[in-house]
Design a protein around this motif. Structure first.
Motif, short mmCIF file in Angstrom:
data_model
loop_
_atom_site.label_atom_id
_atom_site.label_comp_id
_atom_site.label_asym_id
_atom_site.label_seq_id
_atom_site.Cartn_x
_atom_site.Cartn_y
_atom_site.Cartn_z
N ALA A 285 0.82 -1.21 0.00
CA ALA A 285 0.00 0.00 0.00
C ALA A 285 0.85 1.26 0.00
O ALA A 285 0.41 2.31 -0.50
CB ALA A 285 -0.93 -0.01 1.21
N GLN B 271 1.71 1.76 -3.69
CA GLN B 271 0.55 2.21 -4.46
C GLN B 271 -0.71 1.85 -3.69
O GLN B 271 -0.86 0.70 -3.24
CB GLN B 271 0.52 1.54 -5.84
CG GLN B 271 -0.62 2.02 -6.72
CD GLN B 271 -0.55 1.40 -8.11
OE1 GLN B 271 0.42 0.73 -8.46
NE2 GLN B 271 -1.58 1.63 -8.91
N PRO B 272 -1.64 2.82 -3.51
CA PRO B 272 -2.88 2.52 -2.79
C PRO B 272 -3.60 1.31 -3.39
O PRO B 272 -3.63 1.14 -4.61
CB PRO B 272 -3.70 3.80 -2.95
CG PRO B 272 -2.67 4.88 -3.10
CD PRO B 272 -1.54 4.23 -3.88
N ILE B 273 -4.18 0.49 -2.55
CA ILE B 273 -4.81 -0.75 -2.97
C ILE B 273 -6.27 -0.50 -3.35
O ILE B 273 -7.02 0.07 -2.56
CB ILE B 273 -4.73 -1.80 -1.84
CG1 ILE B 273 -3.25 -2.10 -1.53
CG2 ILE B 273 -5.47 -3.08 -2.22
CD1 ILE B 273 -3.06 -3.01 -0.33
N PRO B 274 -6.69 -0.88 -4.56
CA PRO B 274 -8.08 -0.66 -4.98
C PRO B 274 -9.01 -1.67 -4.31
O PRO B 274 -8.62 -2.79 -3.96
CB PRO B 274 -8.03 -0.87 -6.49
CG PRO B 274 -6.88 -1.81 -6.70
CD PRO B 274 -5.88 -1.48 -5.63
N THR C 185 -12.98 2.32 -4.47
CA THR C 185 -12.05 3.35 -4.02
C THR C 185 -10.67 2.73 -3.85
O THR C 185 -10.45 1.58 -4.25
CB THR C 185 -12.52 3.98 -2.69
OG1 THR C 185 -11.65 5.05 -2.34
CG2 THR C 185 -12.54 2.95 -1.57
N THR C 186 -9.75 3.47 -3.32
CA THR C 186 -8.43 2.94 -3.01
C THR C 186 -8.11 3.22 -1.54
O THR C 186 -8.65 4.15 -0.95
CB THR C 186 -7.34 3.58 -3.90
OG1 THR C 186 -7.34 5.00 -3.70
CG2 THR C 186 -7.57 3.27 -5.36
N SER D 4 -4.89 3.66 1.21
CA SER D 4 -3.46 3.87 1.38
C SER D 4 -2.97 3.14 2.63
O SER D 4 -3.76 2.69 3.46
CB SER D 4 -3.15 5.36 1.51
OG SER D 4 -3.71 5.87 2.72
#
Length: 304
Positions: A276, A279-282, A286-287, A289
């Protein structure tokens, strides 16, 4: 949800809150009785006037907004259970959700559940801030620059609200007096109270100021306001969360029904946070962080 017979009677040990909670109240007593009107979503709403400053009750009053979920079994009623689930934040709007109300269906077999927006929040008057509040930080910042920016935003927001009638009058000493006024206007001999997280601070203040008014109190996730240092408080919180994570890992290793049974839970956690951070996790439209994951895990740990 614990049944009423499981609610702690009398002997609940309450922590004493910091400074300003000593002394007696000097304020006019509200007249008994409160007019309730249907306000939708299964709620009955009402309001009452209290002094803007309980230390100077002759000043202009403010309005407290209240709402009630009537007991489903009135014949077995045990009176009123006043409830505050933390924040500090508005309460009534949350109780408009059917799923939220369902959590307290068992308690409603015995009690009229009454909630109130603390002074300055939504249905309770007194605060008008011209600036939007800064985004919630959840105590987690990626670096010093992000912390400094958030601190500056908070300072600007606080200064913008400082000219309101309740500036400097939002502490637990004031709210404890509001609780005593609510107890009286509802005609309750003792205050029965359910508090969670920051809602426990109000109970601690009330018990210190009005020990004779304490009835049955159930306090969950009690906050310790005897600790004046935010750094120390957060350090204790972090250590408690770390212990909780290790306890969960031990439980998962021994419990076949755990979704991570047979895996190294601590390694899974570290890998998730590292992923995370890259890259923020979808998920769920939404995503998320790494900051949000840590913050949400922190809140869930506190509630356990």
């Amino acid at each position: 949800m614990k049944k009423i017979r499981e609610l702690v009677a009398g002997g609940l040990c309450l922590l004493t809150v910091l400074g300003g909670l000593t002394g007696t109240s000097a304020a006019a007593t509200p007249k008994p009785g409160l007019s309730w009107q249907d306000c939708g979503d299964g709620l009955q709403c009402g309001s009452m006037a209290v002094p803007s400053d309980w230390a100077r009750p002759g000043q202009a009053p403010i309005t407290l907004g209240l709402a009630k979920l009537p007991a489903t079994n009135a014949a077995a009623g045990h009176g009123v259970l006043l409830m505050n689930l933390g924040g500090p934040q508005a309460q009534i709007s949350a109780f408009r959700q059917p799923a939220f109300q369902a959590r307290f269906a068992e308690l409603r077999q015995w009690f009229d559940i009454v909630i109130f927006d603390p002074r300055g929040f939504e249905a309770s008057s007194g605060i008008s801030c011209p600036l939007p509040p800064p985004a919630e930080s959840d105590y987690v910042f990626p670096d010093q620059a992000a912390f400094d920016e958030h601190a500056e935003q908070n300072a600007r927001f606080g200064q913008a609200c400082a000219t309101t009638p309740l500036a400097g009058k939002l502490d637990s000493w004031q709210v404890a007096h509001d609780l005593e006024a609510i107890r009286k206007v509802l005609g309750q001999r003792k205050l029965d109270y359910f508090g969670n997280s920051y809602g426990t601070v109000y109970a601690q203040a009330y018990a210190d100021l009005f020990p004779g008014g304490v009835g049955r109190m159930y306090l969950d996730s009690v906050m310790d306001h005897t600790e004046p240092s935010l750094r120390n408080w957060l350090g204790q919180r972090a250590r408690a969360n770390e212990r909780t994570l290790h306890r969960f890992a031990g439980w998962c290793a021994a419990e076949p029904s755990c979704a991570l049974h047979g895996r190294d839970v601590l390694a899974v956690w570290d890998e998730l946070i590292e992923r995370a951070e890259r890259q923020p996790i979808p998920g769920g439209g939404t995503t998320v962080s790494a900051k949000q994951i840590v913050a949400r895990a922190d809140v869930r740990s506190e509630r356990r």
